[in-house]
Design an enzyme around this catalytic site. Structure first.
Site, mmCIF file in Angstrom:
data_model
loop_
_atom_site.group_PDB
_atom_site.id
_atom_site.type_symbol
_atom_site.label_atom_id
_atom_site.label_comp_id
_atom_site.label_asym_id
_atom_site.label_seq_id
_atom_site.Cartn_x
_atom_site.Cartn_y
_atom_site.Cartn_z
ATOM 1 N N TRP A 102 -0.943 3.144 4.207
ATOM 2 C CA TRP A 102 -0.372 4.214 5.036
ATOM 3 C C TRP A 102 -1.446 5.172 5.534
ATOM 4 C CZ3 TRP A 102 3.659 2.860 7.294
ATOM 5 C CH2 TRP A 102 4.683 2.165 6.655
ATOM 6 N N ASP A 171 0.569 13.420 3.819
ATOM 7 C CA ASP A 171 1.723 12.545 4.008
ATOM 8 C C ASP A 171 2.358 12.366 2.632
ATOM 9 O OD1 ASP A 171 3.545 10.523 4.352
ATOM 10 O OD2 ASP A 171 2.115 9.037 5.112
ATOM 11 N N LYS A 195 12.889 8.083 1.657
ATOM 12 C CA LYS A 195 12.469 7.556 0.352
ATOM 13 C C LYS A 195 12.987 8.422 -0.789
ATOM 14 C CE LYS A 195 9.139 4.742 2.360
ATOM 15 N NZ LYS A 195 8.072 5.033 3.313
HETATM 16 C C1 LIG Z 1 7.259 4.707 4.378
HETATM 17 C C2 LIG Z 1 6.039 5.482 4.602
HETATM 18 C C3 LIG Z 1 5.595 5.824 5.895
HETATM 19 C C4 LIG Z 1 6.286 5.342 7.144
HETATM 20 O O1 LIG Z 1 7.473 5.983 7.333
HETATM 21 P P1 LIG Z 1 8.395 5.728 8.635
HETATM 22 O O2 LIG Z 1 9.437 6.745 8.436
HETATM 23 O O3 LIG Z 1 8.864 4.318 8.556
HETATM 24 O O4 LIG Z 1 7.558 5.977 9.831
HETATM 25 C C5 LIG Z 1 4.485 6.608 6.016
HETATM 26 N N1 LIG Z 1 3.805 7.029 4.935
HETATM 27 C C6 LIG Z 1 4.176 6.720 3.678
HETATM 28 C C7 LIG Z 1 3.396 7.223 2.521
HETATM 29 C C8 LIG Z 1 5.300 5.939 3.475
HETATM 30 O O5 LIG Z 1 5.689 5.618 2.231
#
Ligand SMILES: *Cc1c(COP(=O)(O)O)cnc(C)c1O
Length: 360
Positions: A102, A171, A195
């Site tokens: 990511w 993030d 998540k």
């Molecule tokens: C799932 C995830 C993403 C991507 O998220 P989307 O909502 O599908 O764009 C980005 N960063 C991390 C750490 C993730 O777990």
């Protein structure tokens, strides 16, 4: 009603109480004669939901008043672009700390916008781990330092955050609300809700207000954090239903005694799985460096891909679902976010022991 043990990495399990409340509210939201999906986002009823979601997040995370909480769309991926669009201006360099898929994706997106620098890169190192403070080579005067607090695919998590002079951008898509954080040490935090906080469709952004004001004024209005800050995330039609779910989930979290207690529960759940891996005489092999193991995503391998396939397939007979590792790395991944119950972890531990006995 039959609920399975859902180990999906995302979208992922939600608290059943929140789902049931949504069911109760669905057709006629609190006597309005319509659902939350069908009403104006400018009306008093929705406004209260919107504000409670913001207030709950502010309370749980201890977000200071000089930080805004925004509800945007486009998920983590869109934030990969928004952050450099707003803050990686002409002549500046943005630093990226790279440890997994990511962070790497965020870095590559930033390169389409301006000068992005890998201030640390341990993506090729096995077992997977986060870089140390000493490995970090920041650019003097960098626009920001971008980190990924939990690399969802590799199953690694930052146990402490790097110290830096530049604004820290994190993030936190896969571990926001899983443990206490000191919001003041960040310039900006973003997370797709799907998540740990709610359904897909809303992205939570927590950002220092005075930094937002320094963002690039030459980009379209829609992509500026300042536009959404000014309008309290009501510039365009927000994803009302997803925000309503965030409100319900955070309301439940507030009753749980704060993030320290939640983190302790999460750590115990993860610990049980890591102990099972470590106690399997090498049958199960953790893919993350033990010091960097994630409390959210537990990743491991079996002696062969054939056994992994059988492990995932037979798990379904025990109502254990979503255990397949990310397609880019294979293996097994058990995602055990806040809402994942301890009984589900016990069920997986039991299954792992039995599977090893039969197939070892
Ligand atoms: C799932 C995830 C993403 C991507 O998220 P989307 O909502 O599908 O764009 C980005 N960063 C991390 C750490 C993730 O777990």
């Amino acid at each position: 009603m039959k609920r399975i043990f859902n180990f999906s990495a995302g979208p992922s399990i939600l608290p059943v109480e929140a789902l049931q409340q949504a069911q109760t509210d669905l057709v006629d939201y609190q006597g309005t004669g319509m659902s939350i999906m069908e009403m104006s986002h400018r009306g008093k009823v929705y406004e209260a939901v919107h504000q409670e979601a913001i207030d709950n997040l502010r309370k749980i995370l201890g977000v200071p008043d000089d930080y805004a909480i925004l509800f945007l769309q486009g998920g983590g991926h869109e934030q990969f672009a928004w952050v450099p669009l707003n803050f990686l201006t002409e002549g500046k360099t943005a630093d990226y700390m790279l440890a997994g898929a990511w962070g790497l994706k965020a870095y590559k997106e930033a390169q389409t916008i301006g000068k992005a620098n890998a201030a640390a890169d341990v993506t090729k190192i096995k077992p997977a781990r986060m870089p140390s403070q000493g490995e970090l080579k920041p650019t003097p005067g960098a626009a920001y330092l971008h980190i990924t607090s939990n690399e969802t695919i590799e199953g690694i998590q930052l146990k402490s955050f790097p110290k830096t002079d530049a604004p820290l951008v994190a993030d936190m898509s896969s571990d926001i609300l899983s443990r206490p954080i000191d919001v003041k040490s960040f310039g900006l935090i973003y997370a797709g809700a799907q998540k740990n906080v709610g359904p897909a469709g809303v992205t939570i952004v927590i950002v220092r207000k005075d930094w937002v004001e320094k963002g690039n004024p030459k980009i379209p209005n829609m992509f500026r954090y300042s536009t959404h800050l000014k309008e309290n995330s009501l510039y365009n039609t927000p994803p009302c239903f997803a925000i309503y779910m965030v409100m319900l989930v955070t309301r439940l979290l507030l009753k749980k005694g704060g993030l320290a207690a939640i983190a302790e529960t999460n750590r115990k759940k993860a610990q049980k799985l890591y102990e099972t891996i470590d106690g399997s005489s090498g049958y199960y092999r953790g893919t993350a460096d033990p010091a960097h193991r994630s409390d959210m995503n537990v990743t491991f391998r079996l002696p062969s891909e054939e056994l992994e396939e059988r492990f995932i397939k037979q798990a379904k007979e025990y109502s254990l679902d979503g255990l397949k590792g990310h397609r880019s790395v294979g293996g097994i991944r058990a995602s055990i976010y806040n809402a994942f119950p301890a009984e589900g972890v016990d069920a997986l531990v039991g299954y792992m022991k039995e599977f090893q006995k039969k197939n070892g």
